[in-house]
Design an enzyme around this catalytic site. Structure first.
Site, mmCIF file in Angstrom:
data_model
loop_
_atom_site.group_PDB
_atom_site.id
_atom_site.type_symbol
_atom_site.label_atom_id
_atom_site.label_comp_id
_atom_site.label_asym_id
_atom_site.label_seq_id
_atom_site.Cartn_x
_atom_site.Cartn_y
_atom_site.Cartn_z
ATOM 1 N N HIS A 60 0.830 -1.203 0.000
ATOM 2 C CA HIS A 60 0.000 0.000 0.000
ATOM 3 C C HIS A 60 0.872 1.264 0.000
ATOM 4 O O HIS A 60 0.711 2.133 0.841
ATOM 5 C CB HIS A 60 -0.933 0.016 1.223
ATOM 6 N N HIS A 92 -8.281 -0.647 2.359
ATOM 7 C CA HIS A 92 -7.275 -0.916 1.327
ATOM 8 C C HIS A 92 -7.321 0.237 0.338
ATOM 9 O O HIS A 92 -8.266 1.004 0.314
ATOM 10 C CB HIS A 92 -7.574 -2.242 0.657
HETATM 11 P P1 FDA Z 1 -1.568 0.978 -10.724
HETATM 12 O O1 FDA Z 1 -0.427 0.141 -10.316
HETATM 13 O O2 FDA Z 1 -2.913 0.356 -10.721
HETATM 14 O O3 FDA Z 1 -1.331 1.564 -12.192
HETATM 15 C C1 FDA Z 1 -0.080 1.979 -12.649
HETATM 16 C C2 FDA Z 1 0.045 1.543 -14.099
HETATM 17 O O4 FDA Z 1 1.104 2.240 -14.706
HETATM 18 C C3 FDA Z 1 0.344 0.060 -14.255
HETATM 19 O O5 FDA Z 1 -0.532 -0.507 -15.185
HETATM 20 C C4 FDA Z 1 1.775 0.041 -14.745
HETATM 21 O O6 FDA Z 1 2.094 -1.064 -15.557
HETATM 22 C C5 FDA Z 1 1.862 1.348 -15.504
HETATM 23 N N1 FDA Z 1 3.202 1.895 -15.617
HETATM 24 C C6 FDA Z 1 4.108 2.088 -14.642
HETATM 25 N N2 FDA Z 1 5.214 2.645 -15.130
HETATM 26 C C7 FDA Z 1 4.999 2.838 -16.445
HETATM 27 C C8 FDA Z 1 5.776 3.405 -17.484
HETATM 28 N N3 FDA Z 1 6.998 3.922 -17.276
HETATM 29 N N4 FDA Z 1 5.245 3.436 -18.733
HETATM 30 C C9 FDA Z 1 4.002 2.945 -18.966
HETATM 31 N N5 FDA Z 1 3.232 2.416 -18.015
HETATM 32 C C10 FDA Z 1 3.719 2.363 -16.760
HETATM 33 N N6 FDA Z 1 -6.047 -2.563 -2.677
HETATM 34 C C11 FDA Z 1 -7.322 -2.838 -2.346
HETATM 35 O O7 FDA Z 1 -8.124 -1.925 -2.254
HETATM 36 N N7 FDA Z 1 -7.729 -4.110 -2.067
HETATM 37 C C12 FDA Z 1 -6.870 -5.153 -2.105
HETATM 38 O O8 FDA Z 1 -7.264 -6.297 -1.864
HETATM 39 C C13 FDA Z 1 -5.523 -4.883 -2.444
HETATM 40 N N8 FDA Z 1 -4.623 -5.882 -2.492
HETATM 41 C C14 FDA Z 1 -3.402 -5.679 -3.055
HETATM 42 C C15 FDA Z 1 -2.580 -6.762 -3.316
HETATM 43 C C16 FDA Z 1 -1.382 -6.570 -3.985
HETATM 44 C C17 FDA Z 1 -0.500 -7.754 -4.287
HETATM 45 C C18 FDA Z 1 -0.983 -5.277 -4.387
HETATM 46 C C19 FDA Z 1 0.310 -5.061 -5.102
HETATM 47 C C20 FDA Z 1 -1.786 -4.184 -4.092
HETATM 48 C C21 FDA Z 1 -3.004 -4.379 -3.444
HETATM 49 N N9 FDA Z 1 -3.876 -3.317 -3.206
HETATM 50 C C22 FDA Z 1 -5.144 -3.576 -2.777
HETATM 51 C C23 FDA Z 1 -3.499 -1.934 -3.555
HETATM 52 C C24 FDA Z 1 -4.183 -1.374 -4.802
HETATM 53 O O9 FDA Z 1 -4.485 -2.380 -5.736
HETATM 54 C C25 FDA Z 1 -3.285 -0.303 -5.436
HETATM 55 O O10 FDA Z 1 -2.954 0.644 -4.466
HETATM 56 C C26 FDA Z 1 -3.957 0.428 -6.597
HETATM 57 O O11 FDA Z 1 -4.439 -0.481 -7.543
HETATM 58 C C27 FDA Z 1 -2.956 1.393 -7.224
HETATM 59 O O12 FDA Z 1 -3.536 2.078 -8.293
HETATM 60 P P2 FDA Z 1 -2.682 3.142 -9.124
HETATM 61 O O13 FDA Z 1 -3.571 3.690 -10.156
HETATM 62 O O14 FDA Z 1 -2.020 4.064 -8.168
HETATM 63 O O15 FDA Z 1 -1.501 2.286 -9.780
#
Ligand code: FDA
Length: 571
Positions: free
Chosen positions: A508, A551
Site C-alpha cells: 500500500h 485498502h
Molecule cells: P496501478 O499500479 O494500478 O497503475 C499503474 C500503471 O502504470 C500500471 O498498469 C503500470 O504497468 C503502468 N506503468 C508504470 N510505469 C509505467 C511506465 N513507465 N510506462 C508505462 N506504463 C507504466 N487494494 C485494495 O483496495 N484491495 C486489495 O485487496 C488490495 N490488495 C493488493 C494486493 C497486492 C498484491 C498489491 C500489489 C496491491 C493491493 N492493493 C489492494 C493496492 C491497490 O491495488 C493499489 O494501491 C492500486 O491499484 C494502485 O492504483 P494506481 O492507479 O495508483 O496504480
C-alpha cells in the site's frame, strides 16, 4: 490530429489511469491516449480467478519492485508488488473493496487541501461503484453479509459484491459472537464502507458475481468502451519521460516512449500529461523529466526543469504479518470468506491512554528523525504537523489502528494483519538517468517504534480472539508462529524476530507526490497539478497525503473519478 498527437496523454493504464481516460474520453471531441507498459490480461487465469490471489506474483505482469535493505526491520530488502498490465495493480490485488474512515479523508482538507474531504469524495466512491445486491443471490443466504445502500452506488462501471463461493456455514456469526465475548468487545459493523470502519464486518470485493471473475479497472473502465474512436491505448509501451515546450515555463508537450519494438519516439499532448503510473513510478517519471530535487537530479546529469525537492519523499507503506491456527473443521469445499476486524486504539491496546500520552511526547523526536533521514528535505516542523494529525485521528477520532483478517482455508485459519497507520516515512528516487533502471525504494519499515508496538499488539490481539469462545473451541493449535517460537507471555522483544523476520510489504505505498500545500512539502496542488508546471497532473495513489485504514483501491478509484471532474473543469 494524427496518431501521434492527442489532447491528453495518460501515463499508466492502471487503476487510476483508466478511470481518468474513460471519463475524459466521454467528451467526444477530446482525444485521449493511454500509455501502458504491460499488455492485456483479459484472458489471464491468474487474473480472472477470484480465489487466485498470489498466482500472478513473480510472473511477467508483476513489477516486483525491490526495496533497499531495511535497516530497522532485520536488514533484508522487500518485494513490493504492482501490476504491469492494462488494469494495473487492480489485476493482481486481493479484490478487497474497503474505503477509509471519514475522519481520515477529512484530514486531507485539514492539512490544507481545500475541497478534499469525506463528504466531497463519497459521491465519487458511489459514482464508480456498481454494487451487486446480495439479496438477489440466494446462494449467499446465511453468509452474514450486510450493507447499507445509502453508502453505495449501483450504476457505476465497477462491479463490487460478494462471490457465489462465499462461505455460509455460520462461521461469520460465530466470529461475531467471539468478538462480542472479548474483554473489550469489538462491535459488529453493518457496513464498513460507510466512513465508520471500526468493528467486525464482511466486506465486498471487486468481482463480477455472475461470471465469478475478478473485476479490474480494464474490465470496468476500458473494455466496454474500447470502441470509442477518441480513446487509444498503446500496450507494451514504456513511458520514459515528459517532454517540455521550449522556454522557461514548465509546459509539457508530450511523452517520450519506448515502443514494443524497442523504438523510442515522442508522442505529443496538446493539453495535458497525466501521470497514473503508481506510487512507485510516477515520482520517478517526474525526476526523469527534470522535476524534483536538484541535488539528486544533478547526480544523474538531469537538468532541473522544476525545483521541487519533495518529489519522492514521504513514502509510506504498511507491514503485513500473519498468524495461523489449525482448524478442527475442514474448509476444502471450494467455499471461502474473509472476515475483517478493525479495532480502535482503545480496543487494541490495554493501556491506550498512557500509550497515547507517551506517543504524543515522542512525536517531535519522530519528526526530527524522519526529516534528518532525508537530509531535511522535508522539514521536521511539517512532519510534526502530519504526525499530530495522525495522532489525533488515532487517539481522538478513534480510527482503526489495525486491520485483522481471518480466512479459513483447508484445515487452517489464516490471520493476516497490519498496523493500519504506521508513522515511518521513507523515500523513492531514481538511481540512473536510464528510464528502465530500478529506482531506490526505501520505505524505512519499522523506523519508529510505535509502528512495531502496534504490529506486536495486533498479534497479541489475534491470539486473544483465538482464545475466546466460540472460535476458541473451533480452532486448534497456533501453527505460525507457534507458542514454542513466541511464548504466550512474550514481551515485545520476544516478538521482534518473528515480526521483523517474517513481515512483508502490505503493498500500500502512497504519498510519493503528496497533495499538500507547497510550503509544507506538497508535490501536487488540490487540482492534482504538479507545482511549477502548467499542465502535468498526478492522479494515482502517490497523491494521498495520509495513509487510509481501508485498502487503497476504492480510494484510488474515487480520487481518479474526482480528478476527471477537476480536469473537465467541473470542480
Ligand atoms: P496501478 O499500479 O494500478 O497503475 C499503474 C500503471 O502504470 C500500471 O498498469 C503500470 O504497468 C503502468 N506503468 C508504470 N510505469 C509505467 C511506465 N513507465 N510506462 C508505462 N506504463 C507504466 N487494494 C485494495 O483496495 N484491495 C486489495 O485487496 C488490495 N490488495 C493488493 C494486493 C497486492 C498484491 C498489491 C500489489 C496491491 C493491493 N492493493 C489492494 C493496492 C491497490 O491495488 C493499489 O494501491 C492500486 O491499484 C494502485 O492504483 P494506481 O492507479 O495508483 O496504480
Amino acid at each position: 490530429k494524427s496518431d501521434s498527437t492527442y489532447d491528453y496523454i495518460v501515463v499508466g493504464g492502471g487503476t487510476s489511469g483508466l478511470v481518468v481516460a474513460n471519463r475524459l474520453s466521454e467528451q467526444k471531441n477530446t482525444t485521449v491516449l493511454v500509455i501502458e507498459a504491460g499488455g492485456s490480461v483479459y484472458n489471464n487465469p491468474n487474473v480472472t480467478d477470484t480465489l487466485g490471489y498470489g498466482k500472478a506474483f513473480g510472473t511477467d505482469i508483476d513489477w516486483a519492485y525491490e526495496t533497499t535493505d531495511q535497516e530497522y526491520a532485520g536488514g533484508s530488502s522487500q518485494i513490493v508488488r504492482a501490476g504491469k498490465a492494462l488494469g494495473g495493480t487492480s489485476t493482481i490485488n486481493g479484490l478487497v473493496y474497503l474505503r477509509a474512515q471519514a475522519a481520515q479523508i477529512d484530514a486531507w482538507e485539514a492539512i490544507g487541501n481545500k475541497g478534499w474531504n469525506w463528504k466531497t469524495l463519497l459521491p465519487y466512491f458511489k459514482k464508480g461503484e456498481k454494487l451487486q445486491d446480495p439479496a438477489k443471490h440466494p446462494v449467499l443466504d446465511g453468509s452474514g453479509i450486510t450493507f447499507d445502500p445509502a453508502y453505495h452506488g449501483f450504476t457505476g462501471p465497477l462491479k463490487v459484491g460478494w462471490p457465489s463461493t462465499q462461505l455460509n456455514d455460520g462461521l461469520a456469526q460465530k466470529l461475531n459472537a467471539t468478538y462480542q465475548n472479548l474483554d473489550v468487545p469489538v462491535q459488529f459493523n453493518h457496513d464498513s464502507n460507510s466512513g465508520d470502519m471500526v468493528g467486525y464486518s464482511l466486506y465486498p470485493k471487486t468481482l463480477d458475481y455472475e461470471l465469478n471473475i475478478r473485476e479490474d479497472a480494464a474490465r470496468a473502465y476500458y473494455y466496454p468502451y474500447q470502441n470509442r474512436t477518441n480513446l487509444h491505448v498503446w500496450l507494451n509501451t514504456h513511458a520514459n519521460k515528459i517532454t517540455w515546450k521550449d522556454g522557461h515555463e514548465a509546459t509539457a508537450d508530450g511523452v517520450e516512449v519506448t515502443l514494443s519494438n524497442g523504438k523510442t519516439t515522442v508522442v505529443k499532448a496538446t493539453r495535458e500529461v497525466i501521470l497514473a503510473a503508481g506510487a512507485l513510478k510516477s515520482p520517478v517519471l517526474l525526476e526523469l523529466s527534470g522535476v524534483g530535487n536538484p541535488d539528486i537530479l544533478a547526480k544523474y546529469g538531469i537538468a532541473t526543469k522544476v525545483n521541487l525537492p519533495t518529489v519522492g519523499e514521504n513514502l509510506q507503506d504498511q507491514m503485513n504479518n500473519g498468524l495461523q491456527f489449525e482448524s478442527k473443521k475442514s474448509y476444502a469445499d471450494g467455499k471461502s470468506a474473509d472476515y475483517v476486524s478493525y479495532p480502535s486504539a482503545a480496543q487494541l491496546f490495554p493501556n491506550s491512554t498512557a500509550l497515547g500520552a507517551d506517543l504524543l511526547r515522542k512525536l517531535p523526536a519522530y519528526a526530527a528523525q524522519v526529516a534528518s533521514a532525508n537530509g531535511n528535505v522535508t522539514k521536521a516542523s511539517d512532519i510534526y504537523r502530519f504526525f499530530k494529525i495522525q495522532w489525533d485521528l488515532i487517539f481522538r477520532d478513534g480510527i482503526p489502528v489495525a486491520e485483522i483478517l481471518l480466512s479459513p482455508y483447508g484445515n487452517l485459519y489464516s490471520s493476516e494483519y497490519w498496523g493500519s497507520v504506521p508513522f515511518s516515512r521513507g523515500s523513492i528516487h531514481l538511481s540512473s538517468a536510464d528510464p528502465m533502471a530500478a529506482a531506490i525504494i526505501d520505505p524505512k519499515y519499522f523506523m519508529l517504534d510505535f509502528d512495531f508496538e502496534a504490529q506486536v499488539q495486533a498479534a497479541r490481539f489475534i491470539r486473544e480472539v483465538f482464545n475466546t469462545e466460540p472460535l476458541g473451541d473451533m480452532a486448534g493449535a497456533e501453527t505460525t508462529p507457534g507458542l514454542s517460537t513466541v511464548p504466550a507471555d512474550a514481551d515485545d522483544e520476544a516478538w521482534a524476530d518473528f515480526i521483523k523476520g517474517k513481515y512483508r510489504s502490505n503493498f500500500h505505498p502512497i504519498t510519493t507526490t503528496a497533495m499538500l500545500p507547497k510550503e509544507i512539502g506538497g508535490v501536487v496542488d488540490t487540482s492534482l497539478k504538479v507545482y511549477g508546471t502548467s499542465n502535468v497532473r498526478v492522479v494515482d495513489a502517490s497523491i494521498m497525503p495520509f495513509q487510509v485504514c481501508g485498502h487503497l483501491q476504492s480510494t484510488v478509484y474515487a480520487v481518479a473519478e474526482r480528478a476527471a471532474d477537476i480536469i473537465k473543469g467541473r470542480l
